[in-house]
Design an enzyme around this catalytic site. Structure first.
Site, PDB file in Angstrom:
ATOM      1  N   ARG A  10      -1.428 -22.413 -54.255  1.00  0.00           N
ATOM      2  CA  ARG A  10      -1.148 -20.989 -54.125  1.00  0.00           C
ATOM      3  C   ARG A  10      -2.330 -20.275 -53.493  1.00  0.00           C
ATOM      4  NH1 ARG A  10      -1.569 -19.210 -59.067  1.00  0.00           N
ATOM      5  NH2 ARG A  10      -3.527 -18.153 -58.640  1.00  0.00           N
ATOM      6  N   TYR A  17      14.721  -1.802 -39.875  1.00  0.00           N
ATOM      7  CA  TYR A  17      15.401  -2.878 -40.592  1.00  0.00           C
ATOM      8  C   TYR A  17      15.758  -2.394 -41.995  1.00  0.00           C
ATOM      9  CZ  TYR A  17      15.788  -7.187 -43.328  1.00  0.00           C
ATOM     10  OH  TYR A  17      16.201  -8.171 -44.187  1.00  0.00           O
ATOM     11  N   ASP A  51       5.669  -3.820 -36.995  1.00  0.00           N
ATOM     12  CA  ASP A  51       6.512  -4.990 -37.173  1.00  0.00           C
ATOM     13  C   ASP A  51       6.795  -5.546 -35.776  1.00  0.00           C
ATOM     14  OD1 ASP A  51       8.591  -6.808 -37.481  1.00  0.00           O
ATOM     15  OD2 ASP A  51       9.537  -5.688 -39.095  1.00  0.00           O
ATOM     16  N   LYS A  63      12.184 -15.653 -37.695  1.00  0.00           N
ATOM     17  CA  LYS A  63      12.860 -15.306 -36.456  1.00  0.00           C
ATOM     18  C   LYS A  63      12.248 -16.061 -35.270  1.00  0.00           C
ATOM     19  CE  LYS A  63      15.175 -12.394 -39.076  1.00  0.00           C
ATOM     20  NZ  LYS A  63      14.427 -12.258 -40.330  1.00  0.00           N
TER      21      LYS A  63
END
Length: 411
Positions: free
Chosen positions: A53, A106, A179, A204
């Site tokens: 992590r 979005y 973004d 994406k």
């Protein structure tokens, strides 16, 4: 791992953080599928690793490559794009902070700020990001800590002038976050234009193959928290605050996800070139179809953001949106294509089609961010262009048409 091996973006996408494995000479970085690492003594870490992590060599390779491609200080890889957004927002916002969001954004981003962060004490306003004066008017002096920008936007493909908005943000001692998912670092460099951080859904274009979910944050060199804020580790550095949040919240990219994303990153440049070529052909084809009332694509000269896009982007992505005049017709067209798969998401090698009002942007229905119900969004893939054009024509021709309301600026 060298963060900046030199050369152009295609060279850095292949080599930044990805030197051959010193143990075996493998030219592809290994997948370190381990949750923990043996220590050489109590508190004595080998190469700085203790628990995946907090740090993993495969994730680190991706983070170095992302920072290099965006021209940033540090990169951070997350389990999803929204995990990246949430960690960044919590790193730089405080109860009482104010955020300016795009009027076309979005739906998941709006949901995060309007429903998840609002109860935490974060307020927001909405402004059209293609109008810097309107954005400046939405700023609340002393409270606005963040201006959030998408360019091109999702799904209306509006273009924002990043440099102009960075001036607006910095005049208010706020940060500008872009973004960059739709453009990718292959086509647009927001940090070079004054942005303080970039976010991605690496699901994406960066991943590019619809087989992995992920997100990323890249911070600019020297970016500081707004309004004199100090992070949980006592530092004013934005990168330090994001690093703390990444470890503290733990929504990190797993090693196999990081490896898949890194694999996609290596071919980003060539894929984006072909996505843009195909998308421009699709946009021009749609603009000539009698039942299409409007085409939204920054590569068309009639698009209101065309000149700004030409100035700050090196090409067009594969995103095209268009309107067909009626919600029922939009659903029917989207359901009749053969090569364009009816599915959410975008940026993969295969072409996708969706109706945002009923799918990706259903969460903003009834809000100031609601999108037209006759809008269709395409993610144009890498298939042969003649096959894609035929697929769209067959679907459009099969659905009853209404009187055309074509805009005069369509070519």
């Amino acid at each position: 791992m060298s963060p900046h091996p030199g050369g152009g973006p295609a060279t850095r996408a292949i080599h930044a953080g990805q030197e051959p494995d010193p143990a075996t000479g493998a030219v592809v970085p290994p997948i370190y599928l381990t949750s923990t690492f043996r220590q050489d003594g109590v508190g004595t870490l080998r190469a700085g690793y203790e628990y995946s992590r907090s740090g993993n060599p495969t994730r680190d390779a991706l983070q170095v490559a992302l920072a290099s491609l965006e021209g940033g200080d540090r990169g951070f890889a997350f389990a999803s794009g929204l995990a990246a957004e949430d960690t960044l927002a919590r790193a730089l916002l405080r109860p009482g902070s104010h955020v300016v969001l795009p009027s076309d954004a979005y739906g998941g981003t709006w949901r995060l700020f309007a429903r998840a962060l609002a109860p935490w004490g974060v307020d927001h306003s909405v402004a059209p990001m293609d109008d810097p004066d309107a954005v400046a008017a939405a700023v609340r002096p002393g409270r606005t800590a963040l201006i959030w920008v998408e360019t091109p936007t999702n799904p209306l493909l509006t273009i924002a002038d990043i440099r102009a908005l960075s001036d607006v943000a910095h005049a208010a001692d706020a940060l500008l976050v872009v973004d960059n998912t739709f453009a990718s670092p292959a086509l647009q460099q927001p940090l070079a234009l004054g942005a303080d951080a970039v976010v991605h859904s690496t699901t994406k274009y960066i991943g590019g193959h619809s087989d992995v979910v992920g997100g990323a944050v890249v911070t600019a060199h020297g970016a500081l928290l707004p309004h004199g804020a100090v992070g949980p580790d006592g530092s004013r550095s934005l990168a330090d605050a994001v690093a703390f949040g990444q470890n503290a919240s733990g929504a990190v990219a797993g090693p196999f996800d990081a490896w898949l994303t890194l694999r996609g990153l290596r071919t980003l440049g060539v894929r984006m070139r072909q996505h843009g070529i195909n998308a421009e052909a699709v946009a021009r084809h749609l603009a000539r179809h009698p039942s299409v009332t409007q085409v939204l694509f920054p590569g068309l000269p009639g698009h209101p953001g065309h000149d700004v896009a030409r100035r700050q982007m090196s090409g067009w992505s594969g995103m095209v949106s268009f309107r067909v005049g009626d919600a029922r017709r939009a659903r029917e067209v989207a359901g009749r294509t053969r090569l364009f798969t009816l599915a959410e998401s975008l940026g993969g090698v295969e072409s996708l089609i969706e109706v945002p009002a009923a799918m990706t942007h259903a969460s903003v229905a009834g809000s100031e961010l609601a999108v037209p119900d006759d809008l269709i969004r395409l993610s144009v893939g890498l298939e042969d262009i003649d096959d894609l054009l035929e697929d769209l024509s067959v679907a459009l021709d099969a659905v009853p048409t209404y009187p055309s309301d074509r805009s005069e600026d369509q070519p």
